[in-house]
Design a protein around this motif. Structure first.
Motif, PDB file in Angstrom:
ATOM      1  N   LYS A   1       0.862  -1.186   0.000  1.00  0.00           N
ATOM      2  CA  LYS A   1       0.000   0.000   0.000  1.00  0.00           C
ATOM      3  C   LYS A   1       0.893   1.228   0.000  1.00  0.00           C
ATOM      4  O   LYS A   1       1.864   1.291   0.756  1.00  0.00           O
TER       5      LYS A   1
ATOM      6  N   VAL B   1       0.855   5.767  -0.933  1.00  0.00           N
ATOM      7  CA  VAL B   1       0.084   6.940  -1.324  1.00  0.00           C
ATOM      8  C   VAL B   1       1.046   7.930  -1.994  1.00  0.00           C
ATOM      9  O   VAL B   1       2.156   8.158  -1.504  1.00  0.00           O
TER      10      VAL B   1
ATOM     11  N   LEU C   1      -3.107   9.786  -4.046  1.00  0.00           N
ATOM     12  CA  LEU C   1      -3.740   8.568  -4.558  1.00  0.00           C
ATOM     13  C   LEU C   1      -3.229   7.365  -3.760  1.00  0.00           C
ATOM     14  O   LEU C   1      -2.036   7.063  -3.761  1.00  0.00           O
ATOM     15  N   LEU C   2      -4.147   6.702  -3.086  1.00  0.00           N
ATOM     16  CA  LEU C   2      -3.799   5.496  -2.328  1.00  0.00           C
ATOM     17  C   LEU C   2      -3.923   4.292  -3.253  1.00  0.00           C
ATOM     18  O   LEU C   2      -4.968   4.088  -3.867  1.00  0.00           O
ATOM     19  N   THR C   3      -2.853   3.520  -3.383  1.00  0.00           N
ATOM     20  CA  THR C   3      -2.890   2.309  -4.206  1.00  0.00           C
ATOM     21  C   THR C   3      -2.692   1.097  -3.303  1.00  0.00           C
ATOM     22  O   THR C   3      -1.767   1.068  -2.491  1.00  0.00           O
ATOM     23  N   MET C   4      -3.591   0.142  -3.416  1.00  0.00           N
ATOM     24  CA  MET C   4      -3.544  -1.066  -2.585  1.00  0.00           C
ATOM     25  C   MET C   4      -3.450  -2.290  -3.475  1.00  0.00           C
ATOM     26  O   MET C   4      -4.190  -2.398  -4.446  1.00  0.00           O
ATOM     27  N   LYS C   5      -2.565  -3.220  -3.144  1.00  0.00           N
ATOM     28  CA  LYS C   5      -2.569  -4.478  -3.887  1.00  0.00           C
ATOM     29  C   LYS C   5      -3.647  -5.381  -3.305  1.00  0.00           C
ATOM     30  O   LYS C   5      -3.941  -5.350  -2.122  1.00  0.00           O
TER      31      LYS C   5
END
Lengths: 322, 322
Positions: free
Chosen positions: A223, A225, A307-311
């Protein structure tokens, strides 16, 4: 424009990223040495099994070149460390046939692979360097002198991901865990950032995205941001100009008591690339542009911050027998 | 029929599984205590932040019940260990309002959580048990007597996933790594299988799927292939009848020199459930059927064998600030 992603492993998302680009009108092929690699079951236009790159170098290069000819591949994107080493030595062979292999020169890879060479590079270029000990006696002397205290962190001199890395809390534990070709460093606990820096064909940086890491998993960013961070921005630009890598570079930086420490440099698309891409900076498109002969003009701070990116867990299946 | 998956974490695929079922005509809600859980950004019909279950038990149960009333939830599916414990104690409160919480009785959970209690259960019911030592002195005595040799495997008495588990190669390393509330066992190297066994509301098994594990990652099954295996089939049936769990049970079994050892029992949907589901056995639909008052008739060997399931990297994003 046809693209081949080699040893794709679990990164089927790269296929989706390329195909989602409106102007893309070619085919995306994928290859791996393991027929159970999930990326082989992604939304590609053709999958191929190739030999294991390291164990069968000559055969690997010959079969890869043959595959590129057969499928009219324009760009080869390798994404794992062992393969970038190997292909760096052979990229001219591909270049002669107008096939761009996305990999830096061998000297760049050597600087990035060994943490000791990386430290030399950082020191020579005036960056802060994490205090590093290459043996237990050296560590004991520093410990007795009061310059380092437990817990410490051990990692392999040449390592990728987090395998064989770990915190060590006592000399007893250190004696049990330390092996040849390992390093001992203070355990840094500051915020960790991932930076993707893209260099053009002359080795000058043209794009840069900074992500604060929120969680790790199996040595990859899980995760993150996107953020703007002036100090990290200028460090990464300066570092990229000194390193002169080609295309993507994935940097890991820890901010410890106000100082910035580069702890890892991967001259390839890293596991944290999805955050960069989804924040609006498309390294894959830049590579296609460069294959077409045009270096992109520099453009910074052009990404979506916050922008939060989560796998997530994706699932692929195939029938192995009826 | 509305379903709520609590502490969904990375398992957004469960939402897709429920929605892909043609006869399903309700809504699927998701909840987590962490707003960066990727499952909150899956294809759901509503996401909710709830308190951390363990730290704030009373508040958690109250808020969960209130959410269920508000969204007319029929079935609550918890998927992590700490939460199933907690909800097991409160399931009657939900049952009074015709809300089915998918969790076994507390006694079943106690048997599964502690490896020592699990071994007692296995022994009492005539299953093979992995030789287990609870302290270093006990291990040393057995080692001196020649009944166990290094490498050994250490794991927490109460543990989920692979955290704090590992092979230990010497007494020195054991002294450095062993902690209170750990177990020492021989290092088993045989083939490992995951078995999903579904029991009806009377505690009788009605479905069973066997998967041979090909690769693990962060303590979860990463790649598995469905197989038929008579010995494992009859062991799992016998075990499920003795355990009398409710709904899903995820068993881990190692076949070592022809003997079957149960090494883990998780009375919930496990990380390897996707393989079971995609091989054609839909536990989620069975739960909805049971909520409707009908226990499913037993049906075994009704799955597709030879299906290889691979976990992949999926990606979710959200904007945290503008």
């Amino acid at each position: 424009m046809n693209v081949l992603i080699t040893n794709i492993g679990r990164r089927g998302y790269l296929v989706d990223f390329i195909k989602a680009e409106e102007s893309f009108c070619g085919q995306v092929f994928v290859a791996d040495c393991d027929e159970t690699a999930s990326g082989l079951y992604s939304n590609h236009d053709g999958r191929f099994l190739l030999p294991r790159p390291v164990e069968e170098e000559a055969r690997y290069v010959a079969e890869l070149l043959s595959l590129c000819r057969q499928q009219a591949v324009d760009i080869v994107i390798p994404v794992i460390d062992p393969e970038i080493y190997l292909l760096s030595k052979h990229k001219e062979l591909f270049a002669k046939e107008r096939i761009l292999v996305v990999v830096s020169d061998f000297g760049v890879l050597e600087t990035c692979c060994s943490k000791l060479k990386m430290n030399d590079f950082l020191r020579k270029n005036g960056f802060d360097v994490v205090p590093t000990f290459t043996g237990i006696r050296q560590l004991e002397a520093a410990h007795a002198g009061g310059t380092i205290d437990f817990p410490v962190f051990i990692k392999p001199v040449n390592g990728s991901g987090s395998s064989n890395c770990g915190a060590v809390h006592s000399l007893e534990e250190l004696n049990a865990s330390f092996r040849e070709q390992m390093l001992i460093q203070p355990l840094l606990t500051g915020d960790e950032y991932g930076v993707d820096v893209f260099n053009d064909s002359s080795g000058m940086p043209v794009r840069l995205v900074i992500k604060k890491k929120l969680a790790m998993r199996s040595g990859e960013t899980d995760k993150a941001v996107t953020v703007f961070h002036e100090q990290i921005h200028s460090l990464a630009l300066r570092l990229a100009k000194a390193l002169k890598h080609f295309g993507p570079l994935d940097l890991d930086i820890i901010v410890e008591q106000g100082r910035l420490y580069v702890i890892d440099m991967n001259p390839r698309l890293g596991g944290g690339y999805p955050a960069t891409h989804l924040a609006g900076v498309d390294f894959l498109q830049l590579l296609m542009q460069m294959h077409g002969g045009t270096d992109p003009a520099p453009e910074f701070n052009n990404y979506k911050a916050g922008l939060l990116t989560m796998k997530d867990i994706g699932i692929k299946t195939c029938i192995t027998r009826s």
